[in-house]
Design an enzyme around this catalytic site. Structure first.
Site, PDB file in Angstrom:
ATOM      1  N   GLU B  79       1.335   6.036  -8.098  1.00 28.91           N
ATOM      2  CA  GLU B  79       0.154   5.821  -8.935  1.00 28.91           C
ATOM      3  C   GLU B  79      -0.859   6.956  -8.806  1.00 28.91           C
ATOM      4  OE1 GLU B  79       1.477   3.581  -6.939  1.00 28.91           O
ATOM      5  OE2 GLU B  79       1.846   1.732  -8.060  1.00 28.91           O
ATOM      6  N   PHE B 141      -1.461 -12.627  -2.030  1.00 29.27           N
ATOM      7  CA  PHE B 141      -0.502 -11.533  -1.950  1.00 29.27           C
ATOM      8  C   PHE B 141      -0.899 -10.410  -2.912  1.00 29.27           C
ATOM      9  CE2 PHE B 141       3.484  -9.531  -3.505  1.00 29.27           C
ATOM     10  CZ  PHE B 141       3.775  -8.828  -2.348  1.00 29.27           C
ATOM     11  N   GLN B 142      -0.993  -9.213  -2.404  1.00 33.91           N
ATOM     12  CA  GLN B 142      -1.354  -8.018  -3.166  1.00 33.91           C
ATOM     13  C   GLN B 142      -2.732  -8.136  -3.827  1.00 33.91           C
ATOM     14  OE1 GLN B 142       2.049  -6.865  -5.619  1.00 33.91           O
ATOM     15  NE2 GLN B 142       2.736  -5.601  -3.910  1.00 33.91           N
ATOM     16  N   LYS B 191      -3.918 -11.360 -13.715  1.00 34.23           N
ATOM     17  CA  LYS B 191      -2.650 -11.660 -14.392  1.00 34.23           C
ATOM     18  C   LYS B 191      -2.819 -12.714 -15.482  1.00 34.23           C
ATOM     19  CE  LYS B 191       2.163 -12.834 -13.550  1.00 34.23           C
ATOM     20  NZ  LYS B 191       3.224 -13.057 -12.557  1.00 34.23           N
ATOM     21  N   MET B 505      -4.911  27.763   3.697  1.00 31.58           N
ATOM     22  CA  MET B 505      -6.371  27.822   3.721  1.00 31.58           C
ATOM     23  C   MET B 505      -6.921  27.347   5.061  1.00 31.58           C
ATOM     24  SD  MET B 505      -8.972  28.817   2.229  1.00 31.58           S
ATOM     25  CE  MET B 505      -9.036  28.960   0.451  1.00 31.58           C
TER      26      MET B 505
END
Ligand code: TPP
Ligand code: MG
Lengths: 174, 592
Positions: B79, B141-142, B191, B505
Site C-alpha cells: 500500500e 480484527f484489523q 464495511k 548519503m
C-alpha cells in the site's frame, strides 16, 4: 533588523469558533501538542448558533508564536474563526468551585465572610466543610483561593478563562 | 440507459475474466449501495486510475469495481507504494491521485505515503476500509484508528458513518485535496457503509465548507508595494519553490525574471518550473546548492520568495540567512508567512494570480553589475562541476546524469528516490519542461522513486515521453516489490539504480561529521540484473563510461519496463555541502 532584547512570553486570550463535530476539539488540542504551543487553559461550549462551538484558549508565548498558532488554527477545516482578543476591551471570567475544610466555628464564619466579600456563593454546607462557588476575573479567583488555602482545600475545580467583548459590537462565527 | 450506452465499447471483467453486468443506471438518481456510490463519485471526479490493495472490509467494493471499467485499478504490491504512485500521479497531472487500502495494516501501510504527500503539498485522496460500524472501538480484527493516526498528516480526514453522507464526503475530499494549498485527504469507510444502500441523487455539484476559503487574489496594495521594492532593487533574487508548479505560474515567473532581469533560484521541489539552462537560472540553493546561488541570496538586497516555505535545507542557519535582504514572500498558505523568516512584504494568494497582477507594475531593468558578480561565483562552481564530470577509470554519477539528459531530452519525467543520487539529479539534470521532476523533498522518503515513476508513467499519456526513476541501491530495495506491478499492469517505467553498495548519503555524513565510522552504511543487495530478469524485466549493468549513453538509449527504447544498474564509486560525495545547522556561506567544496 532584530532587536537585542529577547522577545517576551505573554498570555494571549484567543477566541475560536468551530464546527460542533466529532474530532474538532481533538484536532485543536493535537495541533497545540504537535507544534509545541502551551495551553494555559481551554474552555469550550455551545453557542447561540446551532452546530457551532466557541472555545476560549489562553496561550502563553511570544507574539509571533501566538500569531503562527492562530494561523495554524485557521487551517483546521472545522475552525471557522479565530480572534486574538488579548488587546481588545474584554470581560474575562473564570469560575471555580471549592470545597474547603470548616470544622471550627471561627473558620466557618471567616469563610462565609470572605465569600461575601468576593461575591462567592455558598453551594453546600456540611458538618466539617463548606462548598463555595466564585465567578470573576482570574485574579479574584486566585486571591480567593489564597485566602481559603489556610483552612485546607479538600477539593476544587476551575473552568478556565472565558471571554467576551465589551460594548455592543459582537464577535460571531461569521 | 442501456448497458451499451453506459460504457461504449467496453466490457467489464472481473480479474478472473468473467463478464460482469455493467452498472446499468449510471448517473441516474436511485438507491445504491455505498460501494457503487463511491465508484460513481470517482468516475464523476474523472478518476481514471487508482492504486489499491484489497482486504476483508474492502470486499464489498471490490465486488462491484469490475462494473466500472472507466476506473483502472492498479494492484500494487504494498500500500505504501500505491500511495506514492497516486501522489506522483497527482503531481504530474495536477489532478487528484487516488490510493486505497484495507483496514488495519492496509491503512497503516499508507501512512508514510500520506505523510510524504502532506510535506510536499501533493493532491491525494486516500480511501481506507474500516471495520463495520458496530465493531468500531472494540479492538476488532484489523481495526485501527486511521483518522486518529493521520490527523496531523492530512489536510483533513473523515470517517463516514452513514452511506447517505458518502457522496458529499467524497466531493469534499476531492475539493480539499486540490484547492488552496493541495494536500492529502483520507476517507475512512466502514464495511457496512459500503453495503448499506442510500438514495443517490447524483454526484454533488458544489461543496459547502464554511471553515475553508483559500485566498487566491493577493492584496492589491501589498502587490504594489512589492513591485515598487523590486523596481528599486539593486541586487534582486527570485527564490521559488513548488508553488509555481502547483499554480502553473511558469510563464509569469519567466516574465518577471526576464522583464526585471532577476536571477532565479529554484528549491529542490521547485526544479523544472524554470528551465535550468535559462541564462537567469542559478539552480538550487541550500545544503547541496551551488555556491553562487547561496552567495546570491546572501548578498541580495531584495529576495522574492515565491511559492516556497523556507525549509531548513534551503536556508541553513536562519541567523545568517539573507541577512541584508528585504524579503517579499508570496504564498497561498498564510501560515507559511513569517513561520521561519521575517518578511518585509507578505502576499497571501495564488502565485499565478499574484504574479500576473504584480508583473504589470514591474519595470524593465538590467542588473548587469549584479549578474556579473554572480557569474564570477558561478565560474568557480562550473570549474568544480567540470572536474567532477571529467574523471577517467571510474563511472562518475554526475556524468551518468549528464548522459541521461542528453539521451532522454528535455521532455523526460524523472522521479528520484532519496540520497546522493537524488542530489546529483537535482544538480546535473538540466530540466527544461515544467513539472518533470518528482521528488520526495519534504519528508525525504526512501522507497519513493520506483512507485512514483509508476504513477508518473500512468499520468503521462504520451508514450514517447520517457519516464525514468533514478534510485539508490538502498532506496530501491525499500519498494522493489513493485517490479511485479510494472509487469502485471504493463507499466513501462525505466529504472536507473545508482549502485554504490552503500547508503551513500548517510555514509557521506559519517565521513564528514562522524569520524568516518561507517556503521551500518555498507549495504548489500541482490544481483539487480538477475532480480529484474526474475520478474521478467529487461536489465543491463553498466560500469564503463562508454556504455552509459548507448545503454540508456536501448533501455529507453525497450518496449516494456527496463532496469539499468550503474556501478558507481562507494566514496563519491555530493558537493558542495553546507554542514547541518551551519551557515549557507560555510559550504565545503570537497571532503579533503
Ligand atoms: C525511509 C527512510 N529511511 C531512512 C532514511 C535516511 N536516509 C537518507 S538517504 C539514505 C541513504 C540512501 O541510500 P541509497 O538509496 O543507496 O542512495 P545513495 O545515497 O547511496 O545514493 C538514508 C538511509 C530515509 N531518508 N528514508
Ligand atoms: Mg547507495
Amino acid at each position: 533588523m532584530a532587536t537585542a532584547t529577547a522577545p517576551t512570553q505573554t498570555l494571549h486570550t484567543i477566541v475560536v469558533y468551530l464546527e460542533d463535530e466529532p474530532g474538532a476539539l481533538n484536532r485543536v488540542v493535537n495541533l497545540f501538542r504537535r507544534r509545541g504551543y502551551n495551553i494555559e487553559s481551554l474552555s469550550v461550549g455551545h453557542t447561540e448558533e446551532a452546530n457551532v462551538s466557541r472555545m476560549t484558549l489562553v496561550v502563553r508565548g511570544e507574539d509571533s508564536t501566538v500569531e503562527q498558532c492562530t494561523k495554524q488554527l485557521y487551517k483546521l477545516l472545522e475552525v471557522i474563526k479565530v480572534t486574538d482578543v488579548t488587546d481588545d476591551s474584554i470581560i474575562v471570567r473564570e469560575m471555580a468551585i471549592i470545597k474547603v475544610t470548616a470544622d471550627k466555628p471561627e473558620s466557618r464564619a471567616e469563610i462565609m465572610q470572605f465569600s461575601e466579600i468576593f461575591k462567592a456563593r455558598v453551594l453546600d454546607v456540611a458538618a466539617d466543610a463548606i462548598t463555595v462557588e466564585i465567578t470573576g476575573p482570574e485574579e479574584d479567583v486566585e486571591r480567593f483561593f489564597a485566602l481559603l488555602r489556610r483552612y485546607g482545600i479538600k477539593e476544587s475545580v476551575r473552568t478556565g478563562r472565558i471571554a467576551i467583548s465589551r460594548g455592543s459590537v459582537a464577535n460571531s462565527a461569521i | 440507459m442501456t448497458l451499451m450506452e453506459s460504457a461504449p465499447g467496453k466490457t467489464a471483467r472481473t480479474t478472473a475474466g468473467l463478464p460482469l453486468p455493467l452498472a446499468a443506471n449510471r448517473f441516474t438518481a436511485r438507491e445504491l449501495d455505498g460501494a457503487r456510490i463511491l465508484c460513481e463519485c470517482l468516475i464523476a471526479e474523472g478518476v481514471e486510475v487508482m492504486f489499491g490493495y484489497p482486504g476483508g472490509v474492502l470486499l464489498p467494493l471490490y465486488q462491484v469495481l469490475g462494473e466500472y471499467p472507466e476506473i483502472r485499478h492498479i494492484l500494487v504490491r504494498h500500500e505504501q507504494a500505491g500511495g506514492h504512485a497516486a501522489d506522483a500521479y497527482g503531481r504530474v497531472t495536477n489532478k487528484v491521485g487516488v490510493c486505497m487500502g484495507t483496514s488495519g495494516p492496509g491503512a497503516t501501510n499508507l501512512v508514510t505515503a500520506i505523510a510524504t504527500a502532506h510535506m510536499d503539498s501533493a493532491p491525494l485522496v486516500a480511501i481506507t476500509g474500516q471495520v463495520g460500524r458496530s465493531m468500531i472501538g472494540k479492538d476488532s480484527f484489523q481495526e485501527t484508528d486511521i483518522t486518529g493516526i493521520t490527523l496531523p498528516i492530512t489536510k483533513h480526514n473523515w470517517l463516514v458513518m452513514d452511506t447517505k453522507d458518502l457522496a458529499e464526503t467524497i466531493k469534499k475530499a476531492f475539493f480539499l485535496a486540490q484547492t488552496g494549498r493541495p494536500g492529502p485527504v483520507l476517507v475512512d469507510i466502514p464495511k457496512d457503509v459500503f453495503q448499506a444502500k442510500a438514495y443517490f441523487p447524483g454526484y454533488p455539484t458544489e461543496v459547502k465548507l464554511r471553515g475553508y476559503s483559500p485566498t487566491i487574489i493577493g492584496h492589491t496594495r501589498q502587490i504594489k508595494q512589492a513591485a515598487n521594492l523590486i523596481n528599486q532593487a539593486q541586487r534582486p533574487v527570485i527564490l521559488h519553490g513548488h508553488g509555481v508548479t502547483t499554480s502553473g505560474a511558469y510563464q509569469e515567473l519567466a516574465d518577471l525574471a526576464e522583464k526585471a532581469d532577476i536571477p532565479v533560484i529554484s528549491t529542490l521541489q521547485g526544479l523544472s518550473a524554470f528551465p535550468s539552462a535559462h541564462p537567469l537560472s542559478l539552480g538550487m540553493p541550500g545544503m547541496h546548492g551551488g555556491i553562487h546561488a547561496n552567495h546570491a541570496i546572501n548578498e541580495s538586497d531584495v529576495l522574492i520568495a515565491i511559492g516556497m516555505r523556507f525549509d531548513d535545507r534551503v536556508t541553513g542557519n536562519l541567523k545568517s540567512f539573507a541577512r541584508n535582504s528585504k524579503i517579499i514572500h508570496i504564498d497561498i498558505d498564510p501560515a507559511e508567512i513569517g513561520k521561519n523568516v521575517p518578511t518585509s512584504i507578505p502576499i497571501v494568494g495564488d502565485v499565478k494570480n499574484v504574479l500576473q497582477v504584480m508583473n504589470k507594475s514591474i519595470e524593465e531593468k538590467k542588473h548587469t553589475e549584479w549578474r556579473e558578480k554572480i557569474a564570477g561565483w558561478k565560474e568557480r562552481d562550473t570549474k568544480r562541476r567540470g572536474n567532477e564530470m571529467d574523471r577517467r577509470g571510474i563511472l562518475p554519477p554526475q556524468f551518468i546524469i549528464q548522459k541521461m539528459r542528453e539521451v532522454l531530452g528535455g521532455n523526460a519525467v524523472i522521479t528520484v528516490d532519496v540520497g546522493q543520487h537524488q542530489m546529483w539529479v537535482a544538480q546535473h539534470f538540466e530540466f527544461e519542461k515544467a513539472n518533470t521532476f518528482i521528488s520526495s523533498g519534504g519528508l525525504g522518503t526512501m522507497g519513493f522513486g520506483l512507485p512514483a515513476a509508476m504513477g508518473a508513467r500512468l499520468a503521462v499519456k504520451d508514450k514517447n515521453v520517457p519516464v525514468w526513476t533514478v534510485t539508490g541501491d538502498g532506496g530501491f530495495q525499500m519498494n522493489l516489490q513493485e517490479l511485479a506491478t510494472c509487469v502485471q499492469d504493463d507499466i513501462h517505467v525505466k529504472i536507473a539504480i545508482f549502485n554504490n553498495g552503500v547508503l551513500g548519503m548517510i555514509r557521506q555524513w559519517q565521513s564528514v561529521f562522524h569520524d568516518k565510522r561507517y556503521h551500518s552504511t555498507p549495504i548489500t543487495g541482490p544481483d539487480f540484473v538477475k532480480l529484474a530478469e526474475a520478474y521478467g524485466i529487461k536489465a543491463w549493468r553498466v560500469s564503463e563510461q562508454s556504455e552509459v549513453a548507448p545503454v540508456i538509449k536501448e533501455a529507453n527504447e525497450w518496449p516494456g519496463p527496463a532496469l539499468v544498474e550503474f556501478l558507481i564509486p562507494e566514496a563519491e560525495m555530493v558537493m558542495p555541502m553546507v554542514p547541518p545547522g551551519g551557515s549557507n556561506m560555510d559550504a565545503i567544496e570537497s571532503a579533503e
